[in-house]
Design a protein around this motif. Sequence first.
Motif, mmCIF file in Angstrom:
data_model
loop_
_atom_site.group_PDB
_atom_site.id
_atom_site.type_symbol
_atom_site.label_atom_id
_atom_site.label_comp_id
_atom_site.label_asym_id
_atom_site.label_seq_id
_atom_site.Cartn_x
_atom_site.Cartn_y
_atom_site.Cartn_z
ATOM 1 N N ARG A 86 29.053 -73.773 84.350
ATOM 2 C CA ARG A 86 29.346 -74.699 83.130
ATOM 3 C C ARG A 86 28.136 -74.777 81.943
ATOM 4 N N PRO A 87 27.175 -74.895 82.257
ATOM 5 C CA PRO A 87 26.052 -74.890 81.154
ATOM 6 C C PRO A 87 26.265 -73.875 80.331
ATOM 7 N N CYS A 88 26.622 -72.717 80.749
ATOM 8 C CA CYS A 88 26.512 -71.402 79.983
ATOM 9 C C CYS A 88 27.894 -71.053 79.567
ATOM 10 N N HIS A 89 29.080 -71.263 80.492
ATOM 11 C CA HIS A 89 30.270 -70.682 80.004
ATOM 12 C C HIS A 89 31.478 -71.580 80.206
ATOM 13 N N GLN A 90 32.497 -71.341 79.550
ATOM 14 C CA GLN A 90 33.658 -72.144 79.288
ATOM 15 C C GLN A 90 34.836 -71.593 79.842
ATOM 16 N N VAL A 91 35.857 -71.974 80.374
ATOM 17 C CA VAL A 91 37.193 -71.656 80.269
ATOM 18 C C VAL A 91 38.094 -72.562 79.978
ATOM 19 N N GLY A 92 39.333 -72.128 79.527
ATOM 20 C CA GLY A 92 40.544 -73.189 79.233
ATOM 21 C C GLY A 92 40.768 -73.025 77.956
ATOM 22 N N ALA A 93 41.988 -73.555 77.553
ATOM 23 C CA ALA A 93 42.515 -73.609 76.342
ATOM 24 C C ALA A 93 41.433 -73.661 75.025
ATOM 25 N N ASN A 94 40.662 -74.556 75.079
ATOM 26 C CA ASN A 94 39.696 -74.442 73.929
ATOM 27 C C ASN A 94 38.140 -74.046 74.233
ATOM 28 N N ALA A 95 38.356 -73.035 75.063
ATOM 29 C CA ALA A 95 37.137 -72.447 75.462
ATOM 30 C C ALA A 95 36.268 -71.885 74.339
ATOM 31 N N ARG A 96 34.989 -71.783 74.627
ATOM 32 C CA ARG A 96 34.286 -71.192 73.299
ATOM 33 C C ARG A 96 33.158 -70.348 73.943
ATOM 34 N N ASN A 97 32.551 -69.481 73.536
ATOM 35 C CA ASN A 97 31.271 -68.876 73.720
ATOM 36 C C ASN A 97 30.052 -69.859 73.647
ATOM 37 N N LEU A 98 29.242 -69.782 74.562
ATOM 38 C CA LEU A 98 28.131 -70.731 74.559
ATOM 39 C C LEU A 98 26.782 -69.755 74.698
ATOM 40 N N VAL A 99 26.049 -70.111 75.696
ATOM 41 C CA VAL A 99 24.840 -69.147 76.000
ATOM 42 C C VAL A 99 25.352 -67.971 76.569
ATOM 43 N N GLY A 100 26.581 -68.151 77.272
ATOM 44 C CA GLY A 100 27.178 -66.904 78.043
ATOM 45 C C GLY A 100 28.593 -66.896 77.237
ATOM 46 N N PRO A 101 29.461 -65.772 77.433
ATOM 47 C CA PRO A 101 30.847 -65.596 76.914
ATOM 48 C C PRO A 101 31.684 -66.642 77.526
ATOM 49 N N GLU A 102 32.743 -66.955 77.062
ATOM 50 C CA GLU A 102 33.938 -67.595 77.721
ATOM 51 C C GLU A 102 34.457 -66.724 78.633
ATOM 52 N N LEU A 103 35.230 -67.357 79.734
ATOM 53 C CA LEU A 103 35.476 -66.363 81.030
ATOM 54 C C LEU A 103 36.900 -66.371 80.965
ATOM 55 N N ASN A 104 37.908 -66.898 79.970
ATOM 56 C CA ASN A 104 39.208 -66.700 80.034
ATOM 57 C C ASN A 104 39.582 -65.325 80.688
ATOM 58 N N GLY A 105 40.701 -65.043 81.118
ATOM 59 C CA GLY A 105 41.273 -63.785 81.591
ATOM 60 C C GLY A 105 40.143 -62.685 81.751
ATOM 61 N N LEU A 106 38.870 -63.115 82.592
ATOM 62 C CA LEU A 106 37.911 -62.343 83.142
ATOM 63 C C LEU A 106 38.508 -61.286 83.947
ATOM 64 N N MET A 107 39.495 -61.231 84.945
ATOM 65 C CA MET A 107 39.972 -60.167 85.763
ATOM 66 C C MET A 107 40.507 -59.196 85.180
ATOM 67 N N GLY A 108 40.113 -57.953 84.976
ATOM 68 C CA GLY A 108 40.812 -56.921 84.354
ATOM 69 C C GLY A 108 39.987 -56.618 82.885
ATOM 70 N N ARG A 109 39.322 -57.421 82.722
ATOM 71 C CA ARG A 109 38.421 -57.293 81.210
ATOM 72 C C ARG A 109 37.260 -56.414 81.518
ATOM 73 N N HIS A 110 36.840 -55.648 80.404
ATOM 74 C CA HIS A 110 35.673 -54.829 80.308
ATOM 75 C C HIS A 110 34.642 -55.561 80.387
ATOM 76 N N SER A 111 33.566 -55.164 80.747
ATOM 77 C CA SER A 111 32.319 -56.169 80.688
ATOM 78 C C SER A 111 31.874 -55.770 79.239
ATOM 79 N N GLY A 112 31.187 -56.856 78.546
ATOM 80 C CA GLY A 112 30.773 -56.975 77.021
ATOM 81 C C GLY A 112 32.021 -56.920 76.231
ATOM 82 N N ALA A 113 32.948 -57.354 76.290
ATOM 83 C CA ALA A 113 34.305 -57.457 75.423
ATOM 84 C C ALA A 113 34.716 -58.503 74.918
ATOM 85 N N VAL A 114 34.168 -59.673 75.102
ATOM 86 C CA VAL A 114 34.396 -60.841 74.575
ATOM 87 C C VAL A 114 34.075 -60.932 72.929
ATOM 88 N N ALA A 115 35.028 -61.041 72.257
ATOM 89 C CA ALA A 115 34.686 -61.062 70.685
ATOM 90 C C ALA A 115 33.754 -62.366 70.232
#
Length: 130
Positions: A37-66
């Motif tokens: 949680r200090p670096c990542h968020q999930v959920g409806a209002n998740a945003r990128n922090l120090v790390g990318p948000e992790l919504n829909g992680l499974m099946g996603r390509h690495s390095g793909a969060v806009a």
Amino acid sequence: MTMRAVSLSLILLLPFLSQPAAAQDAAAGERAFAKCRPCHQVGANARNLVGPELNGLMGRHSGAVAGYSYSNANKNSGLTWDEATFADYIKDPKAKIPGTKMIFAGIKSEKEIKDLTAYLKQFDKDGNKL
């Protein structure tokens, strides 16, 4: 030991020998996510922090969060996140993707990794719980 005693012993031990592997526990995974949680968020209002948000992680390509500035190592890793890849990565991110900018010692407990995976799998790409 008589045959009857051996049979009785085996019958008494059978429930312990046939226990299934521990199931994934999303509630325990939510607690494990406190490490993330200090670096990542999930959920409806998740945003990128120090790390990318992790919504829909499974099946996603690495390095793909806009909108997130990934390391070249992460963008060019060629990984697609699935349970096995994530489990391997989260144990030691720098070993899985040398050159990643993720600074995290890793999670070594197989059970905790499975629980964390169950928690993350609840969120679709828009942050809605499935």
